[in-house]
Design an enzyme around this catalytic site. Structure first.
Site, PDB file in Angstrom:
ATOM      1  N   HIS A  55      40.505  36.382  36.505  1.00 54.45           N
ATOM      2  CA  HIS A  55      41.580  37.188  36.972  1.00 54.45           C
ATOM      3  C   HIS A  55      42.950  36.459  36.547  1.00 54.45           C
ATOM      4  O   HIS A  55      43.265  35.311  37.502  1.00 54.45           O
ATOM      5  CB  HIS A  55      41.717  37.498  38.425  1.00 54.45           C
ATOM      6  CG  HIS A  55      40.492  38.094  38.863  1.00 54.45           C
ATOM      7  ND1 HIS A  55      39.942  39.375  38.741  1.00 54.45           N
ATOM      8  CD2 HIS A  55      39.337  37.546  39.707  1.00 54.45           C
ATOM      9  CE1 HIS A  55      38.714  39.625  39.123  1.00 54.45           C
ATOM     10  NE2 HIS A  55      38.425  38.664  39.710  1.00 54.45           N
ATOM     11  N   ARG A  79      42.557  36.407  50.566  1.00 54.10           N
ATOM     12  CA  ARG A  79      42.602  37.662  49.730  1.00 54.10           C
ATOM     13  C   ARG A  79      44.039  38.102  50.414  1.00 54.10           C
ATOM     14  O   ARG A  79      44.863  38.759  49.495  1.00 54.10           O
ATOM     15  CB  ARG A  79      41.600  38.609  50.287  1.00 54.10           C
ATOM     16  CG  ARG A  79      41.689  39.864  49.073  1.00 54.10           C
ATOM     17  CD  ARG A  79      40.473  40.801  49.494  1.00 54.10           C
ATOM     18  NE  ARG A  79      40.705  41.370  50.762  1.00 54.10           N
ATOM     19  CZ  ARG A  79      40.189  42.651  51.035  1.00 54.10           C
ATOM     20  NH1 ARG A  79      39.355  43.407  50.011  1.00 54.10           N
ATOM     21  NH2 ARG A  79      40.233  43.247  52.297  1.00 54.10           N
ATOM     22  N   TYR A 118      42.479  44.230  37.372  1.00 56.43           N
ATOM     23  CA  TYR A 118      42.679  45.283  38.375  1.00 56.43           C
ATOM     24  C   TYR A 118      43.960  45.515  38.880  1.00 56.43           C
ATOM     25  O   TYR A 118      44.504  46.569  39.560  1.00 56.43           O
ATOM     26  CB  TYR A 118      41.685  45.008  39.522  1.00 56.43           C
ATOM     27  CG  TYR A 118      42.109  43.838  40.384  1.00 56.43           C
ATOM     28  CD1 TYR A 118      42.810  43.660  41.241  1.00 56.43           C
ATOM     29  CD2 TYR A 118      41.327  42.460  39.934  1.00 56.43           C
ATOM     30  CE1 TYR A 118      43.250  42.499  41.958  1.00 56.43           C
ATOM     31  CE2 TYR A 118      41.513  41.321  40.848  1.00 56.43           C
ATOM     32  CZ  TYR A 118      42.546  41.314  41.630  1.00 56.43           C
ATOM     33  OH  TYR A 118      42.501  40.184  42.527  1.00 56.43           O
ATOM     34  N   GLU A 233      29.430  38.486  47.003  1.00 55.16           N
ATOM     35  CA  GLU A 233      30.368  37.245  46.959  1.00 55.16           C
ATOM     36  C   GLU A 233      30.113  36.718  48.520  1.00 55.16           C
ATOM     37  O   GLU A 233      30.016  35.613  48.677  1.00 55.16           O
ATOM     38  CB  GLU A 233      31.581  37.568  46.585  1.00 55.16           C
ATOM     39  CG  GLU A 233      32.451  36.485  46.502  1.00 55.16           C
ATOM     40  CD  GLU A 233      33.765  36.521  45.725  1.00 55.16           C
ATOM     41  OE1 GLU A 233      34.257  37.544  45.406  1.00 55.16           O
ATOM     42  OE2 GLU A 233      34.430  35.517  45.673  1.00 55.16           O
ATOM     43  N   HIS A 267      29.111  36.935  40.932  1.00 56.22           N
ATOM     44  CA  HIS A 267      29.110  36.547  42.225  1.00 56.22           C
ATOM     45  C   HIS A 267      27.801  37.226  42.861  1.00 56.22           C
ATOM     46  O   HIS A 267      27.834  37.661  43.930  1.00 56.22           O
ATOM     47  CB  HIS A 267      30.320  36.837  43.267  1.00 56.22           C
ATOM     48  CG  HIS A 267      31.592  36.341  42.676  1.00 56.22           C
ATOM     49  ND1 HIS A 267      31.942  35.137  42.327  1.00 56.22           N
ATOM     50  CD2 HIS A 267      32.751  36.955  42.668  1.00 56.22           C
ATOM     51  CE1 HIS A 267      33.211  35.054  42.008  1.00 56.22           C
ATOM     52  NE2 HIS A 267      33.589  36.248  42.223  1.00 56.22           N
ATOM     53  N   ASP A 318      37.168  32.982  37.088  1.00 57.90           N
ATOM     54  CA  ASP A 318      37.641  33.751  38.219  1.00 57.90           C
ATOM     55  C   ASP A 318      38.830  33.697  38.937  1.00 57.90           C
ATOM     56  O   ASP A 318      40.026  34.129  38.238  1.00 57.90           O
ATOM     57  CB  ASP A 318      36.498  33.617  39.433  1.00 57.90           C
ATOM     58  CG  ASP A 318      36.755  34.658  40.672  1.00 57.90           C
ATOM     59  OD1 ASP A 318      37.543  35.739  40.118  1.00 57.90           O
ATOM     60  OD2 ASP A 318      35.810  34.664  41.505  1.00 57.90           O
TER      61      ASP A 318
HETATM   62 ZN    ZN Z   1      36.451  37.964  40.559  1.00 55.97          ZN
END
Ligand code: ZN
Length: 452
Positions: A55, A79, A118, A233, A267, A318
């Site tokens: 990402h 997050r 995303y 994950e 993951h 990642d």
């Molecule tokens: Zn990811």
């Protein structure tokens, strides 16, 4: 032509290797040769790895989430910070950051990247006039760097397991299955202007962010290209999926889809022994991101059982908290050693751990990104990396120890050259467009930080 004093070919090590590359593909390999005038001469040539999971925009947060707050930090507090970034970041910043991240990957020795993308819409969640605007930005970043892009637009529909509505911080991610299918067409259009080795797959984000019906719909609409999904994950994610769908995530996916060689499960951290065996035997690739999984406190992969069952794997960076190919591979092995209080884990039977990790990740990464690559052989893409075996970290090693030296004892600075499908992007250790790409990144970062 490329001349290497030594090269790891699909048939093993060879000396005096001359390679002919035509339109990005290796068309001829000769051994026991001398360099000719005009050849690009390198020391040691290896197949270059695919970075199968990135990402790119998250690179902008690196170093900003390592401060212990009151209470308990976790993946979920990380997050929340990530959502703050995604609420602000502009299309121009997305492109500048991605270009710099791709450059760093190439300088670390990766030839290609799977961009699990995303961030689709404007701040607030309104689609851009062009639904594929941010996919086009990623394609432009790949174009300027020359990296081999497998673009993976993400279907992200819900805020949690059980079709919980999206939260405000997730507004820029959201698409219905129909809108997602339209977005994939836009992404294909954006990537069509890149070199032939670049392609588009799909990425249902995770079982918690989609519904089984939407998964079925986007799989039915898919024409080709790989399928990537975040799978297991975090323990909370496993518990939530089990409560909702009546099975653990890996168990559910293997039972309810035709999970096969086209799939990459990112993951696959929390698995039972049965899940590990079934996943290894299904033909999917385990997309491991050891540095990020360590950084986020995810836990170690069930590596030895997976390797013993013949499972395919590759590595990805990642969150891009640190982009280092050697660090990913050694962290994968070290996570196993720390858990098992043992050494030399990721090999079935006997053999070089460095070779197993490197060559395994080369093959699995190529499979995951749907690239005709993974070893140096005629007909494969010229995804190549040259390293300097005379560097102090490697100079005392025999040929059959070089990959152990690279994985466990060297830094990425031993990389001298990288070709992505024949595009010679890294030369004498530097990306050919380092100055302009770095300047654009620095200026984008100053603007982004000022806007937070
Ligand atoms: Zn990811």
């Amino acid at each position: 032509m490329i001349f290497a004093k030594q090269a790891l070919l699909s048939s093993g090590w060879a000396s005096g290797v001359r390679l002919d590359v035509t339109q990005g593909t290796i068309t001829k390999i000769e051994t026991q040769q001398q360099a000719h005038a005009g050849d690009v001469t390198v020391d040691t040539l290896l197949p270059a790895l695919a970075n199968l999971h990135s990402h790119s925009f998250q690179r902008a947060m690196a170093g900003m989430t390592e401060y212990r707050m009151a209470g308990k930090d976790s993946f979920w507090t990380w997050r929340d910070l990530m959502y703050k970034f995604t609420s602000t970041i502009s299309a121009e910043q997305v492109e500048a950051i991605a270009a710099f991240v791709f450059l760093e990957m190439q300088e670390a020795g990766y030839a290609s990247v799977g961009e699990f993308h995303y961030l689709h819409h404007q701040p607030g969640g309104m689609p851009y006039d062009d639904l594929g605007e941010l996919s086009s930005r990623i394609a432009s970043a790949a174009d300027v760097t020359g990296i081999g892009l497998t673009h993976l637009p993400v279907l992200y529909t819900y805020g949690g397991a059980g079709q919980v509505p999206l939260k405000a911080g997730q507004a820029r991610f959201g698409n219905s299955a129909d809108q997602f299918n339209a977005l994939v067409d836009k992404a294909k259009n954006a990537v069509s202007s890149l070199a032939d080795d670049c392609r588009v797959g799909i990425a249902p984000h995770s079982l918690r962010a989609i519904s089984p019906d939407d998964l079925k719909a986007v799989l039915a609409a898919r024409s080709n290209g790989p399928i990537h999904i975040h799978i297991a994950e975090q323990p909370k994610e496993v518990a939530d999926i089990q409560a909702w769908l009546g099975a653990r995530p890996v168990e559910w996916l293997l039972a309810n889809t035709d999970a096969n060689e086209d799939w990459c499960l990112i993951h696959a951290t929390h698995m039972t022994e049965v899940e590990t065996k079934n996943m290894a035997q299904s033909g999917v690739v385990a997309g491991l991101c050891p540095v990020t999984e360590a950084n986020l406190g995810d836990g170690p992969f069930n590596g030895q059982a997976y390797v013993n069952h013949g499972g395919a794997f590759g590595v990805g960076s990642d969150s891009n908290v640190l982009i280092s190919l050697t660090e990913e591979l050694r962290t994968l092995e070290y996570s196993q050693r720390l858990r098992d209080v043992a050494r030399n884990i990721m090999v079935k039977g006997e053999g070089s751990v460095g070779a197993k990790l490197y060559c395994g990740a080369a093959k699995g990464g190529a499979q995951a990104l749907s690239r005709q690559a993974g070893d140096i052989s005629v007909g494969n893409l010229a995804d190549l990396v040259a390293i300097d075996s005379t560097a102090p970290a490697l100079c005392a090693l025999r040929q059959d120890q070089i990959l152990d030296g690279l994985v466990f004892a060297a830094k990425d600075t031993v990389v001298t050259d990288v070709w992505s499908a024949g595009r010679h992007a890294v030369q004498t250790g530097r990306h050919v467009k380092r100055d302009e790409i770095t300047a654009a990144y620095t200026s984008a970062m100053h603007a982004l930080v000022a806007s937070l």
